[in-house]
Write an enzyme that holds these catalytic residues in place. Structure first.
Site, PDB file in Angstrom:
ATOM      1  N   ARG A  27      49.806  73.164  41.204  1.00  0.00           N
ATOM      2  CA  ARG A  27      48.399  72.790  41.409  1.00  0.00           C
ATOM      3  C   ARG A  27      47.878  71.911  40.266  1.00  0.00           C
ATOM      4  O   ARG A  27      46.739  72.064  39.837  1.00  0.00           O
ATOM      5  CB  ARG A  27      47.512  74.033  41.547  1.00  0.00           C
ATOM      6  CG  ARG A  27      47.883  74.909  42.719  1.00  0.00           C
ATOM      7  CD  ARG A  27      46.882  74.724  43.843  1.00  0.00           C
ATOM      8  NE  ARG A  27      47.107  75.716  44.876  1.00  0.00           N
ATOM      9  CZ  ARG A  27      46.153  76.463  45.412  1.00  0.00           C
ATOM     10  NH1 ARG A  27      44.908  76.331  45.008  1.00  0.00           N
ATOM     11  NH2 ARG A  27      46.430  77.309  46.359  1.00  0.00           N
ATOM     12  N   ARG A  31      40.786  71.554  40.670  1.00  0.00           N
ATOM     13  CA  ARG A  31      39.388  71.632  40.206  1.00  0.00           C
ATOM     14  C   ARG A  31      39.205  71.799  38.703  1.00  0.00           C
ATOM     15  O   ARG A  31      38.086  71.693  38.222  1.00  0.00           O
ATOM     16  CB  ARG A  31      38.683  72.771  40.947  1.00  0.00           C
ATOM     17  CG  ARG A  31      38.392  72.402  42.393  1.00  0.00           C
ATOM     18  CD  ARG A  31      37.903  73.592  43.176  1.00  0.00           C
ATOM     19  NE  ARG A  31      38.978  74.576  43.290  1.00  0.00           N
ATOM     20  CZ  ARG A  31      38.933  75.654  44.073  1.00  0.00           C
ATOM     21  NH1 ARG A  31      37.848  75.917  44.764  1.00  0.00           N
ATOM     22  NH2 ARG A  31      39.955  76.472  44.135  1.00  0.00           N
ATOM     23  N   ARG A  40      36.977  64.466  45.076  1.00  0.00           N
ATOM     24  CA  ARG A  40      36.714  65.349  46.216  1.00  0.00           C
ATOM     25  C   ARG A  40      35.287  65.148  46.721  1.00  0.00           C
ATOM     26  O   ARG A  40      35.049  65.170  47.936  1.00  0.00           O
ATOM     27  CB  ARG A  40      36.954  66.811  45.850  1.00  0.00           C
ATOM     28  CG  ARG A  40      37.052  67.669  47.098  1.00  0.00           C
ATOM     29  CD  ARG A  40      37.125  69.133  46.797  1.00  0.00           C
ATOM     30  NE  ARG A  40      35.937  69.587  46.097  1.00  0.00           N
ATOM     31  CZ  ARG A  40      35.638  70.852  45.866  1.00  0.00           C
ATOM     32  NH1 ARG A  40      36.474  71.793  46.240  1.00  0.00           N
ATOM     33  NH2 ARG A  40      34.543  71.177  45.238  1.00  0.00           N
ATOM     34  N   ASP A  77      48.039  70.450  51.358  1.00  0.00           N
ATOM     35  CA  ASP A  77      47.935  71.910  51.345  1.00  0.00           C
ATOM     36  C   ASP A  77      48.964  72.473  52.304  1.00  0.00           C
ATOM     37  O   ASP A  77      49.349  71.801  53.266  1.00  0.00           O
ATOM     38  CB  ASP A  77      46.532  72.366  51.755  1.00  0.00           C
ATOM     39  CG  ASP A  77      46.302  73.811  51.345  1.00  0.00           C
ATOM     40  OD1 ASP A  77      45.903  74.034  50.191  1.00  0.00           O
ATOM     41  OD2 ASP A  77      46.559  74.712  52.163  1.00  0.00           O
ATOM     42  N   TYR A 154      48.443  83.529  57.064  1.00  0.00           N
ATOM     43  CA  TYR A 154      47.154  82.837  57.263  1.00  0.00           C
ATOM     44  C   TYR A 154      46.849  82.667  58.746  1.00  0.00           C
ATOM     45  O   TYR A 154      45.709  82.829  59.190  1.00  0.00           O
ATOM     46  CB  TYR A 154      47.156  81.473  56.556  1.00  0.00           C
ATOM     47  CG  TYR A 154      47.085  81.600  55.048  1.00  0.00           C
ATOM     48  CD1 TYR A 154      45.871  81.817  54.410  1.00  0.00           C
ATOM     49  CD2 TYR A 154      48.229  81.531  54.265  1.00  0.00           C
ATOM     50  CE1 TYR A 154      45.800  81.955  53.025  1.00  0.00           C
ATOM     51  CE2 TYR A 154      48.174  81.663  52.882  1.00  0.00           C
ATOM     52  CZ  TYR A 154      46.949  81.878  52.270  1.00  0.00           C
ATOM     53  OH  TYR A 154      46.889  82.013  50.906  1.00  0.00           O
TER      54      TYR A 154
END
Ligand code: CP3
Length: 371
Positions: A27, A31, A40, A77, A154
């Site tokens: 990652r 952020r 973003r 992702d 998920y």
């Protein structure tokens, strides 16, 4: 598609000698970087960022422009796959991913779309091509996917979960349905990864974030067997080079031997297993990638340097180590500490490699203080 200026990462994954230990960070685009947040915002939301190849390329390169990293990872992702299969993914602020159409019964499974990588997932393939062109041989590009098991959690839960009750009910009460879903996912993942290699990905990583919530028997039956299928069916060579594949099961330390039996090139190791122990168990069969606790980045620069040294010493001398965190970087990590980490890996591993080549240190892993 020209030559690579820096192929340390690919060589280390194949356990070939390197003059220092290569490093990248799970990652690494995210952020904790203000420039990521700015891009973003321009994209509007996270999925639009993933679906706009120029912007996905921009954020892929951001950490490389800041830090001396030895690999780039496609910005995307793992949940693009269930989205393309028709589950309608949304990311809501604060709540994480949500599927409007989760998979709850056999009819839902049979209704799933089998995506063509260049069609429904064409935006990912375009991102790979755009990034390869922009990298221009600086460092290799990693493509990735979720493992079938992790994607199924998920898909069936409809988003993130703490208890995994729905997916576990499916494997215990309707194992045939679970196997049908997992085998569809495995087929789609193989096509997806092969599409990424055809588009220019130079190494592959399979993220099995939730394999560690299974019992040993269930891990073997519902997660590892499908990763084996992936390893056996993905493209292993492109542009005249081996395309290494890394398997990473978070909290999977007890299954490393079985994972190495898959025929993969490398295993991702989280911080709950020591690299020296992992190395002792898998021997020279696979390279190891990891494994600093991401939370160390929340402490002081001195503490980061100390921990980098400890991780390198735990692996010991000789080829086959890629430095990484044991899981994704936290969004509150200080970018300054990432610079300290990356520079420390370079500094400590270069001097160790020089000492070894002059015969100054005894080869072999140092014994960990704590077992
Ligand atoms: O490593 C990289 O820099 C490549 C990018 C990457 C992302 N997700 C970007 C992302 C990769 C490799 C992933 C994989 C991924 N996604 C995994 C497996 C790896 C792991 O961390 O275990 C998983 C389980 C996911 C699913 C996922 N994606 C969740 C649960 C979330 C929400 C988390 C949160 O904190 O909101 C995401 C969103 C996501 N994927 C973000 C990023 C940078 C944050 C989204 C944002 O910018 O708002």
């Amino acid at each position: 598609m020209g030559t690579l200026d820096n192929d340390l990462f690919l060589r280390a994954l194949l356990r070939l000698p390197t003059e220092r230990t290569p490093v990248w960070i799970m990652r690494q685009a995210g952020r904790y970087l203000r420039e990521y947040k700015a891009t973003r915002t321009r994209a509007g939301d996270f999925m639009s960022l993933c679906k706009t190849p120029e912007l996905a390329c921009e954020v892929t390169l951001q950490p490389l422009d800041r830090f001396n990293l030895d690999a780039a990872i496609l910005f995307s992702d793992i949940l693009t796959v269930p989205d393309a299969m028709g589950m309608e993914l949304r990311f809501t602020e604060g709540e994480g991913p949500l599927f409007d159409k989760p998979v709850r019964c056999r009819a839902d499974i049979e209704a799933l779309n089998i995506p063509d990588p260049e069609d429904e997932l064409g935006y990912v393939m375009d991102a790979v091509r755009t990034i390869r062109t922009a990298l221009d041989g600086r460092v290799p590009l990693i493509g990735f996917s979720g493992s079938p098991w992790t994607l199924a959690t998920y898909a069936v839960e409809g988003g993130s979960t703490r208890d995994f009750n729905r997916i576990k009910s499916m494997i215990f009460d309707c194992p045939d349905d679970a196997h049908r879903l997992l085998s569809l996912l495995a087929d789609v993942v193989v096509d997806y990864l092969n599409g990424q290699v055809a588009a220019g990905a130079q190494a592959l990583m399979v993220f099995d974030t939730w394999g560690g919530v299974l019992s040993p028997r269930d891990y073997s039956e519902f997660s590892l067997s499908y990763m084996n299928k992936i390893v056996a069916n993905v493209t292993r060579e492109a542009e005249g080079r081996r395309v290494p594949i890394i398997l990473f099961t978070k909290n999977g330390g007890q299954w490393l031997e079985a994972m190495a039996d898959s025929g993969c090139d490398a295993l991702g190791i989280d911080w709950t297993t020591s690299l020296s122990e992992a190395r002792r168990r898998v021997g020279d069969r696979v390279a190891l990638q990891g494994n600093m606790d991401p939370a160390i980045l929340l402490s002081s620069p001195d503490r980061v340097r100390q921990e980098v040294k400890a991780v390198l010493e735990s692996y010991g001398s000789g080829p086959g180590h890629v430095f990484n965190l044991g899981h994704g970087i936290h969004q509150s990590a200080d970018p300054e500490n990432v610079a300290v980490l990356v520079d420390a890996v370079r500094e400590f591993s270069e001097s160790a490699a020089r000492a070894t080549s002059r015969g100054l240190t005894a080869p072999g892993p140092l014994v960990d203080a704590v077992r």
